[in-house]
Design a protein around this motif. Sequence first.
Motif, PDB file in Angstrom:
ATOM      1  N   LYS A 139       9.659 -19.163   7.442  1.00 45.19           N
ATOM      2  CA  LYS A 139      10.414 -20.393   7.667  1.00 45.19           C
ATOM      3  C   LYS A 139       9.462 -21.365   8.353  1.00 45.19           C
ATOM      4  N   ILE A 157      18.479 -12.070   5.345  1.00 44.41           N
ATOM      5  CA  ILE A 157      17.232 -11.311   5.209  1.00 44.41           C
ATOM      6  C   ILE A 157      17.488  -9.825   5.453  1.00 44.41           C
ATOM      7  N   ARG A 174      22.514 -16.717  10.610  1.00 43.31           N
ATOM      8  CA  ARG A 174      22.876 -16.549   9.193  1.00 43.31           C
ATOM      9  C   ARG A 174      21.654 -16.293   8.321  1.00 43.31           C
ATOM     10  N   GLU A 175      20.528 -16.909   8.666  1.00 43.27           N
ATOM     11  CA  GLU A 175      19.290 -16.665   7.922  1.00 43.27           C
ATOM     12  C   GLU A 175      18.845 -15.219   8.114  1.00 43.27           C
ATOM     13  N   PHE A 200      14.431 -17.763  13.280  1.00 41.20           N
ATOM     14  CA  PHE A 200      15.448 -17.654  12.248  1.00 41.20           C
ATOM     15  C   PHE A 200      16.815 -17.790  12.911  1.00 41.20           C
ATOM     16  N   HIS A 201      17.715 -18.541  12.279  1.00 40.18           N
ATOM     17  CA  HIS A 201      19.082 -18.629  12.778  1.00 40.18           C
ATOM     18  C   HIS A 201      19.823 -17.347  12.405  1.00 40.18           C
ATOM     19  N   ASP A 244      16.722 -23.591   0.148  1.00 37.72           N
ATOM     20  CA  ASP A 244      17.841 -22.707   0.417  1.00 37.72           C
ATOM     21  C   ASP A 244      17.346 -21.265   0.474  1.00 37.72           C
ATOM     22  N   LEU A 245      17.566 -20.599   1.602  1.00 39.75           N
ATOM     23  CA  LEU A 245      17.081 -19.238   1.782  1.00 39.75           C
ATOM     24  C   LEU A 245      17.710 -18.274   0.777  1.00 39.75           C
ATOM     25  N   GLN A 246      18.990 -18.455   0.477  1.00 41.89           N
ATOM     26  CA  GLN A 246      19.658 -17.559  -0.478  1.00 41.89           C
ATOM     27  C   GLN A 246      18.972 -17.604  -1.848  1.00 41.89           C
ATOM     28  N   PHE A 253      11.510 -22.513   3.349  1.00 44.14           N
ATOM     29  CA  PHE A 253      11.469 -21.068   3.175  1.00 44.14           C
ATOM     30  C   PHE A 253      10.533 -20.684   2.042  1.00 44.14           C
TER      31      PHE A 253
END
Length: 129
Positions: free
Chosen positions: A87, A44, A39-40, A36-37, A113-115, A98
């Motif tokens: 991911k 979370i 921001r990801e 995971f980056h 998009d994770l959001q 995701f």
Amino acid sequence: MSDQPETAGRLSSSDGANVIELNQYRQSTDAVPVMFHRRELDAILRIYGRMVGEGEWKDYAIDQLRDRAVFSVFKRSGEMPLYRIEKNPKLAAKQGAFSVTNTHGMILKRGHDLQQVLKVFDKVLKLID
């Protein structure tokens, strides 16, 4: 040096052993695990913190596998995870990298998009009479 010709990055020695160039060795090794980056992981952990504050979640685990990264959420540390946030870059061009999966393995939401995927944890407010 040996009297045998060089073949595509491999050198033969007189004792029969093959010598491989360093750049070829680095290319042939296994790829770095998917992670995971920042921001990801921040998105979370923001959801995780909210749910811990509400008393619904108690523990988590992060797995970084060769083909995917998994953030597992637990009610108690000794149980099966309640949810898995995954991911998987191989699915990025198709269904989205995701996904959120429940305990039974059913995919609750999937996307690019994770959001948007994490909105599955947003609660709908209800009017109480």
